[in-house]
Scaffold this motif. Structure first.
Motif, PDB file in Angstrom:
ATOM      1  N   ALA A   1      42.546  42.069  28.296  1.00 32.37           N
ATOM      2  CA  ALA A   1      43.380  42.646  29.285  1.00 32.37           C
ATOM      3  C   ALA A   1      44.326  41.990  30.020  1.00 32.37           C
ATOM      4  O   ALA A   1      45.653  42.542  30.333  1.00 32.37           O
ATOM      5  N   GLY A   2      44.249  40.685  30.042  1.00 29.30           N
ATOM      6  CA  GLY A   2      45.427  39.493  30.624  1.00 29.30           C
ATOM      7  C   GLY A   2      46.399  39.694  29.838  1.00 29.30           C
ATOM      8  O   GLY A   2      47.465  39.569  30.125  1.00 29.30           O
ATOM      9  N   ASP A   3      46.035  39.576  28.499  1.00 30.51           N
ATOM     10  CA  ASP A   3      47.172  39.276  27.426  1.00 30.51           C
ATOM     11  C   ASP A   3      48.003  40.588  27.432  1.00 30.51           C
ATOM     12  O   ASP A   3      49.182  40.612  27.392  1.00 30.51           O
TER      13      ASP A   3
ATOM     14  N   ASP B   1      33.594  42.143  30.376  1.00 26.97           N
ATOM     15  CA  ASP B   1      32.978  41.270  29.761  1.00 26.97           C
ATOM     16  C   ASP B   1      34.320  40.182  29.495  1.00 26.97           C
ATOM     17  O   ASP B   1      35.323  40.522  29.743  1.00 26.97           O
ATOM     18  N   GLU B   2      33.908  39.203  29.147  1.00 29.20           N
ATOM     19  CA  GLU B   2      34.913  38.062  29.093  1.00 29.20           C
ATOM     20  C   GLU B   2      35.873  38.252  27.896  1.00 29.20           C
ATOM     21  O   GLU B   2      37.238  38.204  28.243  1.00 29.20           O
TER      22      GLU B   2
ATOM     23  N   PRO C   1      35.299  31.847  32.775  1.00 25.84           N
ATOM     24  CA  PRO C   1      34.696  30.667  32.869  1.00 25.84           C
ATOM     25  C   PRO C   1      35.128  29.534  32.607  1.00 25.84           C
ATOM     26  O   PRO C   1      34.944  28.434  32.954  1.00 25.84           O
ATOM     27  N   ALA C   2      36.156  29.589  31.547  1.00 25.25           N
ATOM     28  CA  ALA C   2      36.679  28.490  31.067  1.00 25.25           C
ATOM     29  C   ALA C   2      37.925  27.846  32.057  1.00 25.25           C
ATOM     30  O   ALA C   2      38.267  26.808  31.974  1.00 25.25           O
ATOM     31  N   MET C   3      38.024  28.577  33.046  1.00 29.36           N
ATOM     32  CA  MET C   3      39.004  28.180  33.973  1.00 29.36           C
ATOM     33  C   MET C   3      38.355  27.899  35.347  1.00 29.36           C
ATOM     34  O   MET C   3      37.243  27.037  35.442  1.00 29.36           O
TER      35      MET C   3
END
Ligand code: GRG
Length: 296
Positions: A113-115, A106-107, A87-89
């Motif tokens: 997961a990305g990290d 969830d966010e 959402p922030a991007m």
């Protein structure tokens, strides 16, 4: 062997390799592992790993040396998609034909997961025993991916992308944004394979760098064209999302026809860069053409 056959073979190989290297979802922390696997194993064209394998094949590199670099670049790419969809991007709901990672989980889990994926890529590159043994080459491979992912590459390009929303950048700024945001990882895919050769010749690295930069920019221009001409089902992501968000794209800045011309020019420049490589680079030349003709 046709390019289609090669793409299929390399896609199969990288799917199996990624599956074997991603943490299992029945080990703790299960939900995080499940989100990481969802983000990486959920389809995708696997263009970047294919470029690693094709470049390595062109240079006669043993395929086992290429698995970890191919997986690492795809894992970084997958992490960037997870974060880009947040959402922030870009706040997207659809990716690779399924709900985006933050929608499926969830966010907070998607951020984590990305990290964790970002770190996993470098864990693979630093620890894989089948990669080139020479530590200088291995460091060059690690550096190639690190630089391409950071502020001089993908993250830097994304920063320009965020700034550019609602503005009208000139073509030079747009090309810088595209080259960093998307081109850098594509170029790194080519160069990591070059560093996997025993004695990479500096002139060869230079030529492959010119090839990688040209196809990297062409790839994003074609992505912009597909955002206008493609449909959501074929693309597996929301068509028209860039214009809906008032994001400047190549066609929005110079028009569709000029965007097509520029992609074709870059394809020619990429093929030209390989002139010293002869027959062995046929598949790479075909790949350059595929990048500007793809429909998803
Ligand atoms: C948060 C430090 C930090 C970095 C994140 C989010 C981000 C930086 C970068 C985003 C870069 C990005 C999403 C670029 C778009 C590149 C692009 C064309 C993606 C689609 O690639 P394909 O077509 O997708 O290869 P598939 O699904 O086939 O793998």
């Amino acid at each position: 062997m046709s390019l289609e056959h090669r793409l299929k073979t390399f896609r199969g190989r990288i799917e199996d390799y990624l599956d074997s290297k991603l943490p299992r979802e029945d080990t703790a922390p299960e939900r995080l592992h499940a989100a990481m696997r969802y983000a990486v194993l959920g389809g995708g064209k696997r263009v970047r790993p294919t470029l690693v394998y094709l470049t390595g094949e062109t240079l006669g590199v043993q395929i086992e040396r290429l698995d970890a670099p191919a997986a690492a670049v795809e894992i970084i790419h997958a992490y960037s998609l997870v974060h880009d969809d947040l959402p922030a991007m870009d706040d997207d709901d659809l990716r690779r034909g399924r709900p985006t990672c933050h929608r499926a989980f969830d966010e907070a889990t998607a951020i984590l997961a990305g990290d964790a994926l970002q770190i996993l890529a470098f864990e693979l590159l630093s620890g894989d025993t089948a990669m080139i043994g020479n530590p200088r080459n291995r460091l060059a491979i690690i550096r190639e991916l690190a630089v391409a992912s950071g502020t001089a590459g993908m993250a830097g390009g994304q920063a320009i992308d965020l700034w550019a929303q609602g503005r009208a950048p000139d073509v030079a700024t747009l090309e810088t944004m595209h080259s960093l945001k998307t081109g850098a990882l594509i170029n790194a895919s080519v160069l990591m394979a070059a560093w996997s050769a025993d004695h990479p010749d500096p002139a060869l690295i230079d030529a492959l760098g010119r090839f990688g930069r040209a196809i990297g920019l062409a790839f994003q221009i074609q992505d912009d064209i597909l955002d206008i001409e493609g449909d959501t089902e074929t693309l597996g992501k929301t068509a028209g999302a860039d214009s809906a968000r008032d994001k400047p794209t190549y066609p929005s800045v110079v028009g569709l026809e000029r965007a097509r011309q520029r992609a074709a020019e870059l394809c020619d420049a990429a093929i030209d860069a390989l002139s010293g490589l002869g027959e062995s680079a046929t598949a790479l030349r075909q790949m350059a053409a595929y990048i500007v003709r793809r429909d998803y």
